[in-house]
Design an enzyme around this catalytic site. Structure first.
Site, PDB file in Angstrom:
ATOM      1  CG  ASP A 194      -1.926   1.093   1.196  1.00 43.96           C
ATOM      2  OD1 ASP A 194      -2.612   1.192   0.165  1.00 43.96           O
ATOM      3  OD2 ASP A 194      -2.018   1.872   2.165  1.00 43.96           O
ATOM      4  CG  LEU A 275     -10.588   7.938   1.569  1.00 48.58           C
ATOM      5  CD1 LEU A 275     -10.842   9.102   2.502  1.00 48.58           C
ATOM      6  CD2 LEU A 275     -11.334   8.133   0.250  1.00 48.58           C
ATOM      7  NE  ARG A 276      -0.469   4.908   0.341  1.00 47.85           N
ATOM      8  CZ  ARG A 276       0.414   5.885   0.162  1.00 47.85           C
ATOM      9  NH1 ARG A 276       0.201   7.066   0.684  1.00 47.85           N
ATOM     10  NH2 ARG A 276       1.501   5.680  -0.527  1.00 47.85           N
ATOM     11  CB  ALA A 277      -6.868   3.748  -4.125  1.00 47.09           C
TER      12      ALA A 277
END
Ligand SMILES: [Zn+2]
Length: 682
Positions: A194, A275-277
């Site tokens: 991630d 929400l990193r994507a």
């Protein structure tokens, strides 16, 4: 020193070049993970990138690369005056070897000097060296776990923190993280996966003309690196200039709200977690727009960004194949296109507009290919790259009509024999299985371990790299008898480094518990497999509570599968177990051989974590290779055989296997009964 191979001279690998360039344009693209087979020039191109990064201004003499415009207030070499002298230097490329020590990565505090000279001496590590540059980890999937933890902390906080006893140091550590890995040698931990903004699958081109060009250029470079670099200098200069221009233009690039909503819809459509994507996709899209000389993000920018930012986030567990379904991507983009799916073009999306400074040529980060051997555009070739290998397979609908088989965890070839999925019962307490002897693994609750935790059982002289902790009473006692001889006058004790004593602690360590489970037809009836699954789940939960890593190898049909690569996630293991189908022949030797391979790779990653092998089988092998030979490869590993044979007539094959493995045998039925019943208090 020879010049690096020019970035522009790398043939093909368009996705990889683009991902690296987007990071050069915007560090917020979050780094690149390069997945692919060996011999694909992965390292060459990463090293070439460093030469393309704009130079950085650093405070003169600061070992932590402080920016003179905004020096790190906590810099160990600081504080820096506002008018401190500074120099311009190339962005650093720092390679982190997979076997590096913690001190090498994070830096080391010299406890000896702290105690004997009264100074706080800090020797910066690789994280300091990589600050404001590139941290490159070749074979990142083989990185030791303690280094992964350090890396994750630094990447998340942008700070490196080192603490020994009461002395601590912190300094800024922000870097572009680039990793390469060969997925065949094991997957990455999800947390680390991630951390990479973008991911690219690469493989050597299969096109003979391109392959010939790769070799031709390599020959030319090796024969005369200077001359080769000189011939490519114009392309390199043009690329560097284009990157600099895009960097300068970046702050002015607009991301219209409709585009942002398109990004979040695409991320939701691919069922990515967190929400990193969305953030990474948005940053990458903005970077791509700047790279293309646009001042507004378009559909094409979103598409490129999603294709690079989502493949590794979409995956539900480490065993699923990578790659992104590009048809689904286009459908999602169509559905969310401002102005409707078939409506007129987005007024903000003039694809053919010549933006200011829009460079010539297509989306080609490497500049014009001088050989012209690449007839297809980047879209076509990138489709080929991500569509290869297992990429497409994971896009198939789950199951194949044979019943409720797990999605892709069941990569073992199927027999024609019927298979079924047995249920899992209620887990129970299991006896504690321990690895004999004393280990030095990470703290846990299973076997005896010596390390930085636990009960102090004595002291010793520090080892090679100096003390990691100090036993103060023992150190003072060592110094006391020499005070007169050392000419002590005042109240303070005169310490020397050979007085230093380190505590030796003994406690419990965690282990790697690797389950090797027979799921063949010989394990037979539904009820027995339920008992097996329940037992394995019970052992799995026990392992989790004892802070072990767990892995699961399953054998049935024609081969063995790593159903769960070693992980600390018990949920993943439990899910795999529930979905595990039973049926087919019993390739016991393959199961053992696969286990040996898993342990070999884990030994590289985490050499101090001692393994415990739990083989769950009735010991019957009905197909596959030589069991004796396979068992030999596991010599020295502490093993337990859970004997699943039942019924009035028993062959005792599990016992024979245990003999070969030097393992203890535990009968399946009695597993729950072996736990001493707790006596009521009072
Ligand atoms: Zn500094």
């Amino acid at each position: 020193m020879n010049p690096a191979y020019p970035f522009s001279a790398v043939v093909g690998l368009d996705d990889l070049k683009l991902a690296l360039v987007l990071n050069a344009v915007s560090p917020r693209a979050g780094g690149v993970l390069v997945r692919g087979e060996k011999g694909t020039a992965k390292s060459t191109i990463v090293r070439a990138l460093a030469a393309q990064l704009p130079p950085v201004a650093v405070v003169a003499g600061c070992r932590f690369h402080c920016d003179p415009a905004a020096p790190d207030p906590g810099c160990p070499d600081g504080p820096h005056e506002p008018d401190a002298a500074w120099v311009r230097r190339p962005a650093s490329l720092v390679e982190l070897p997979v076997g590096a020590s913690e001190d090498r990565l994070a830096g080391s505090l010299d406890l000896e000097r702290a105690l004997t000279e009264g100074v706080k001496a800090f020797e910066p590590g690789l994280l300091a060296a990589a600050h404001r540059g590139v941290l490159y980890v070749d074979e990142v999937n083989l990185l030791h776990d303690h280094l992964v933890d350090l890396l994750l902390d630094a990447a998340a906080l942008g700070v490196c923190y080192v603490e020994r006893e009461t002395v601590s140091v912190r300094h800024a550590a922000r870097f572009l993280l680039v990793g390469t890995m060969n997925p065949e040698e094991g997957e990455l931990r999800p947390q680390l996966l991630d951390r990479f903004g973008l991911t690219v699958e690469v493989r050597a081109t299969r096109e003979p003309g391109e392959r010939a060009e790769v070799v031709r250029r390599r020959f030319a470079f090796d024969a005369d690196p200077e001359g080769f670099a000189a011939r490519w200098a114009p392309e390199e200069a043009a690329l560097a200039e284009r990157i600099a221009r895009a960097r300068a233009a970046l702050p002015a690039v607009r991301l219209p709200d409709a585009r942002l909503r398109q990004i979040t819809a695409v991320c939701a459509g691919f069922e990515v977690d967190g929400l990193r994507a969305d953030l990474v996709t948005a940053h990458a899209a903005v970077a791509h727009a700047a790279w293309q000389g646009r001042d507004v993000v378009t559909r094409e920018d979103v598409r490129v960004a999603a294709r690079l930012a989502l493949p590794h986030r979409r995956r539900r567990d480490p065993f699923d194949a990578p790659g992104l379904d590009e048809r689904l991507l286009d459908d999602l983009l169509d559905q969310t296109e401002p102005g409707g799916p078939d409506g007129p073009d987005d007024p903000e999306d003039p694809e053919d507009r010549e933006g200011p400074g829009r460079p010539e040529g297509p989306d080609d980060p490497g500049g014009a290919q001088s050989d012209g051997s690449r007839p297809d555009g980047p879209a076509a070739s990138s489709h080929e790259i991500s569509g290869e290998g297992g990429g497409a397979a994971s896009d198939a609908p789950p199951g194949d009509g044979t019943g409720p088989t797990p999605r892709s965890g069941d990569a073992a070839p199927r027999d024609s024999a019927p298979e079924e999925v047995a249920a899992v019962g209620t887990p129970f307490r299991v006896p504690v299985l321990r690895v004999a002897g004393v280990g030095e693994g990470a703290a846990g609750r299973r076997s005896s371990g010596r390390g930085r935790h636990g009960r102090a059982i004595g002291t010793r002289l520090p080892g090679g790299t100096g003390p990691r902790a100090i036993d103060l009473p023992a150190t003072l006692l060592a110094a006391a008898p020499h005070q007169v001889l050392r000419g002590r006058r005042g109240p303070g004790l005169v310490l020397r480094r050979d007085d230093l004593r380190e505590p030796v602690r003994e406690g419990r360590e965690g282990n790697l518990v690797l389950f090797v489970v027979d799921a063949s037809g010989s394990m037979g009836a539904r009820r027995r497999m339920t008992a097996v699954k329940t037992a394995v789940l019970s052992l799995l939960l026990d392992a989790y509570q004892r802070r072990d890593k767990v892995g699961l190898v399953v054998f049935r049909g024609r081969g063995a599968t790593v159903a769960l690569p070693p992980t600390s996630s018990v949920e993943a293991g439990a899910a795999r177990l529930r979905a595990l189908p039973t049926g087919g022949r019993t390739p016991l030797a393959e199961g053992l051989a696969t286990a040996a391979e898993v342990l070999r790779v884990e030994r590289m990653r985490d050499p101090d974590r001692r393994p415990l092998l739990v083989v769950v089988t009735d010991g019957r092998a009905t197909s596959g290779g030589d069991v004796t030979r396979a068992a030999t490869a596991l010599a020295g590993v502490t093993s337990v055989v859970v004997d699943c044979e039942s019924g009035p007539v028993r062959l005792g094959l599990a016992g024979a296997l245990a003999l070969r493995l030097g393992a203890r045998v535990l009968p399946l039925e009695s597993l729950g009964d072996l736990v001493p019943k707790r006596r009521k208090a009072g």
